[in-house]
Design an enzyme around this catalytic site. Structure first.
Site, PDB file in Angstrom:
ATOM      1  N   THR A 238       0.845  -1.202   0.000  1.00  0.00           N
ATOM      2  CA  THR A 238       0.000   0.000   0.000  1.00  0.00           C
ATOM      3  C   THR A 238       0.880   1.251   0.000  1.00  0.00           C
ATOM      4  O   THR A 238       0.382   2.347   0.241  1.00  0.00           O
ATOM      5  CB  THR A 238      -0.903   0.052   1.253  1.00  0.00           C
ATOM      6  OG1 THR A 238      -0.076  -0.113   2.414  1.00  0.00           O
ATOM      7  CG2 THR A 238      -1.978  -1.005   1.224  1.00  0.00           C
ATOM      8  N   ALA A 239       2.191   1.080  -0.261  1.00  0.00           N
ATOM      9  CA  ALA A 239       3.108   2.224  -0.151  1.00  0.00           C
ATOM     10  C   ALA A 239       3.294   2.892  -1.521  1.00  0.00           C
ATOM     11  O   ALA A 239       2.635   3.903  -1.803  1.00  0.00           O
ATOM     12  CB  ALA A 239       4.431   1.766   0.446  1.00  0.00           C
ATOM     13  N   ARG A 240       4.158   2.336  -2.351  1.00  0.00           N
ATOM     14  CA  ARG A 240       4.359   2.861  -3.696  1.00  0.00           C
ATOM     15  C   ARG A 240       4.680   1.704  -4.628  1.00  0.00           C
ATOM     16  O   ARG A 240       5.403   0.762  -4.257  1.00  0.00           O
ATOM     17  CB  ARG A 240       5.520   3.867  -3.726  1.00  0.00           C
ATOM     18  CG  ARG A 240       5.188   5.243  -3.165  1.00  0.00           C
ATOM     19  CD  ARG A 240       4.185   6.002  -4.036  1.00  0.00           C
ATOM     20  NE  ARG A 240       3.910   7.356  -3.557  1.00  0.00           N
ATOM     21  CZ  ARG A 240       2.907   7.702  -2.755  1.00  0.00           C
ATOM     22  NH1 ARG A 240       2.064   6.779  -2.315  1.00  0.00           N
ATOM     23  NH2 ARG A 240       2.729   8.963  -2.410  1.00  0.00           N
ATOM     24  N   ASP A 264      -2.372  -1.983  -3.665  1.00  0.00           N
ATOM     25  CA  ASP A 264      -3.118  -0.731  -3.850  1.00  0.00           C
ATOM     26  C   ASP A 264      -2.337   0.234  -4.736  1.00  0.00           C
ATOM     27  O   ASP A 264      -2.861   1.264  -5.134  1.00  0.00           O
ATOM     28  CB  ASP A 264      -3.368  -0.076  -2.480  1.00  0.00           C
ATOM     29  CG  ASP A 264      -4.232   1.170  -2.565  1.00  0.00           C
ATOM     30  OD1 ASP A 264      -5.299   1.096  -3.213  1.00  0.00           O
ATOM     31  OD2 ASP A 264      -3.849   2.220  -2.003  1.00  0.00           O
ATOM     32  N   GLU A 269       0.496   4.411 -12.729  1.00  0.00           N
ATOM     33  CA  GLU A 269      -0.769   4.898 -12.164  1.00  0.00           C
ATOM     34  C   GLU A 269      -1.169   6.193 -12.855  1.00  0.00           C
ATOM     35  O   GLU A 269      -0.295   7.035 -13.102  1.00  0.00           O
ATOM     36  CB  GLU A 269      -0.613   5.169 -10.661  1.00  0.00           C
ATOM     37  CG  GLU A 269      -0.383   3.914  -9.848  1.00  0.00           C
ATOM     38  CD  GLU A 269      -0.380   4.193  -8.349  1.00  0.00           C
ATOM     39  OE1 GLU A 269      -0.764   5.300  -7.941  1.00  0.00           O
ATOM     40  OE2 GLU A 269       0.015   3.302  -7.595  1.00  0.00           O
ATOM     41  N   HIS A 287      -5.147   2.668  -5.682  1.00  0.00           N
ATOM     42  CA  HIS A 287      -4.458   3.692  -4.863  1.00  0.00           C
ATOM     43  C   HIS A 287      -5.460   4.514  -4.036  1.00  0.00           C
ATOM     44  O   HIS A 287      -5.614   5.719  -4.229  1.00  0.00           O
ATOM     45  CB  HIS A 287      -3.603   4.619  -5.736  1.00  0.00           C
ATOM     46  CG  HIS A 287      -2.550   5.342  -4.944  1.00  0.00           C
ATOM     47  ND1 HIS A 287      -1.307   5.655  -5.434  1.00  0.00           N
ATOM     48  CD2 HIS A 287      -2.552   5.804  -3.665  1.00  0.00           C
ATOM     49  CE1 HIS A 287      -0.603   6.288  -4.501  1.00  0.00           C
ATOM     50  NE2 HIS A 287      -1.353   6.391  -3.412  1.00  0.00           N
ATOM     51  N   GLY A 289      -5.640   4.028  -0.444  1.00  0.00           N
ATOM     52  CA  GLY A 289      -5.325   3.757   0.968  1.00  0.00           C
ATOM     53  C   GLY A 289      -5.884   4.808   1.913  1.00  0.00           C
ATOM     54  O   GLY A 289      -6.392   4.484   2.988  1.00  0.00           O
ATOM     55  N   SER A 290      -5.784   6.066   1.537  1.00  0.00           N
ATOM     56  CA  SER A 290      -6.220   7.128   2.455  1.00  0.00           C
ATOM     57  C   SER A 290      -7.613   7.658   2.109  1.00  0.00           C
ATOM     58  O   SER A 290      -8.041   8.677   2.655  1.00  0.00           O
ATOM     59  CB  SER A 290      -5.199   8.271   2.432  1.00  0.00           C
ATOM     60  OG  SER A 290      -4.973   8.699   1.101  1.00  0.00           O
TER      61      SER A 290
HETATM   62  C1  DGY Z   1       0.020   9.505   0.175  1.00  0.00           C
HETATM   63  O1  DGY Z   1      -0.419  10.321   0.982  1.00  0.00           O
HETATM   64  O2  DGY Z   1       1.214   9.435  -0.092  1.00  0.00           O
HETATM   65  C2  DGY Z   1      -0.969   8.594  -0.482  1.00  0.00           C
HETATM   66  O3  DGY Z   1      -0.351   7.683  -1.304  1.00  0.00           O
HETATM   67  C3  DGY Z   1      -2.018   9.381  -1.233  1.00  0.00           C
HETATM   68  O4  DGY Z   1      -1.433  10.310  -2.043  1.00  0.00           O
END
Ligand code: DGY
Length: 320
Positions: A238-240, A264, A269, A287, A289-290
Site C-alpha cells: 500500500t506504499a508505492r 493498492d 498509475e 491507490h 489507501g487514504s
Molecule cells: C500519500 O499520501 O502518499 C498517499 O499515497 C495518497 O497520495
C-alpha cells in the site's frame, strides 16, 4: 483584503477542505479534476503564493527550475513526496510539506483488507458468487491461508507500519519488522526486530510494505528477495508501486512461489498492470489507501495548517 494569499488547488479536495481554504485564501481551483501537467504547474507558480498538490502532480528538477519566484510553498496533500524533487525545490527556496500521521489508520485498514482478501481468495470468491458460477461446495473448496498465528513481516515501521502492526495484533499475528533503526520497547510492543531485510523475508508468511519510495527502495522486492520468502507467502503493498518488481511478482504468482498479493499501488498509475488481471490471487485496489471521508478532511486540514503556519511566519509543522 490586500494581504490575502493566493493558493492553487489542482485536484478536487474534500468539501470541508475547500470551504476552509476559500475562507482563508484566494483559491484558484483547477476546472478539471485530473493530474496537472508540468506546463500548468509552471504557469500557476506565477499566479499563486502556495499550492496544495497531490502525489499526482510531479515536481521534477526541470519543473522546479522553471517555477516563478512568487511560489513560496508546496503544501502537499499526501504523506509520500516521491513526486517532488526535494533538493531542487529547496534550491529554489521553496518550502515543501506533507501530511503525515493523519492517514496512517486508513492506509493500515486498507492494507488489512488487501491482506485478508489475498489470504481468503476474495477475488475468486466474489467472482464465483456474483457470476452465478458457484455450483459446488466441498471441504477442499476455496481453501485459503489463515492470519491467526502467522508471521507478519513489516518493512518500514514508521507511522503507517506501526498502525498496521496494531491492527494485525488484533488478528493474533506474530509481528516481525525491518526498519532503519530499532524502535523502543513502547513502540515495538513485542514486535521482533530484524537488522537486515533478508532475515525478515525468511520468516514472513505475510509481508507488508510501508517504506517510502526512494532510489534505495526502487524494486526492493525483486525476484531474488521474493525467493527468500516462505513458499506460499503473501505480499501486500500500500506504499508505492516502485517498491515491487512487477514482472518478478507476476512470475512468483504464476509459479506458486507466492500464494497471493494485495496491491493498492502500481508502477503505472492510474491504470495499474493489465497483466495482473489474469490472476485472481492478486487482490487489487486503485491507490485508495487514504480514501475515507475522515482522512481526506484530515489531510486537507493538515495541508492548510502548514500553509497557515508558513504565511504567519512560523515554521510549518511538516516542513521537510
Ligand atoms: C500519500 O499520501 O502518499 C498517499 O499515497 C495518497 O497520495
Amino acid at each position: 483584503m490586500a494581504d490575502r494569499k493566493t493558493i492553487w488547488i489542482p485536484r478536487r479536495l474534500s468539501d470541508a477542505t475547500l470551504a476552509r481554504a476559500r475562507r482563508d485564501y484566494e483559491v484558484i481551483l483547477a476546472e478539471e479534476d485530473r493530474p496537472a501537467t508540468h506546463e500548468e504547474i509552471v504557469a500557476m507558480s506565477a499566479r499563486a503564493d502556495g499550492m496544495i498538490p497531490c502525489h499526482s502532480e510531479r515536481f521534477s528538477a526541470e519543473v522546479a527550475a522553471r517555477l516563478d519566484p512568487r511560489l513560496k510553498i508546496v503544501a502537499n496533500h499526501s504523506v509520500g513526496v516521491d513526486h517532488c524533487d526535494l533538493p531542487a525545490l529547496r534550491a529554489r527556496g521553496i518550502v515543501v510539506t506533507n501530511t503525515p500521521d493523519v492517514l496512517s489508520d486508513a492506509t493500515a485498514e486498507l492494507a488489512m483488507m488487501l491482506m485478508l482478501g489475498a489470504a481468503r481468495r476474495a477475488v475468486e470468491g466474489d467472482r464465483l458468487v456474483r457470476s452465478g458460477a458457484w455450483d459446488f461446495w466441498s471441504p477442499a473448496f476455496m481453501v485459503g491461508k489463515q492470519l491467526t498465528g502467522s508471521r507478519l513481516g513489516i518493512v518500514g515501521m514508521g507511522r503507517v507500519g506501526r498502525a498496521f502492526a496494531r491492527k494485525a495484533r488484533g488478528f493474533d499475528m506474530e509481528i516481525h519488522y525491518f526498519n532503519r533503526s530499532r524502535l523502543g520497547p513502547e513502540e515495538e510492543q513485542g514486535a521482533i526486530f530484524h537488522a537486515d531485510l533478508d532475515s525478515l523475508l525468511a520468516v514472513s508468511d505475510f509481508l507488508s510494505l510501508h517504506c517510502p519510495a526512494t532510489p534505495e527502495t526502487f524494486r526492493l522486492m525483486n525476484a531474488e528477495r521474493i525467493a527468500l520468502m516462505p513458499k506460499g507467502a503473501i505480499l501486500v503493498n500500500t506504499a508505492r508501486g516502485s517498491l515491487v518488481d512487477e514482472a518478478a511478482l507476476r512470475a512468483a504468482i504464476e509459479s506458486g512461489r507466492l500464494a497471493g498479493a494485495g496491491l493498492d499501488v502500481f508502477e503505472t498509475e492510474p491504470g495499474g498492470n493489465p497483466a495482473f488481471a489474469a490472476h485472481e490471487a492478486i487482490f487489487m485496489s486503485p491507490h485508495v489507501g487514504s480514501a475515507t471521508v475522515r482522512t481526506r478532511d484530515a489531510m486537507g486540514f493538515r495541508a492548510l495548517d502548514n500553509l497557515d503556519a508558513f504565511f504567519a511566519g512560523r515554521a510549518p509543522r511538516d516542513a521537510l
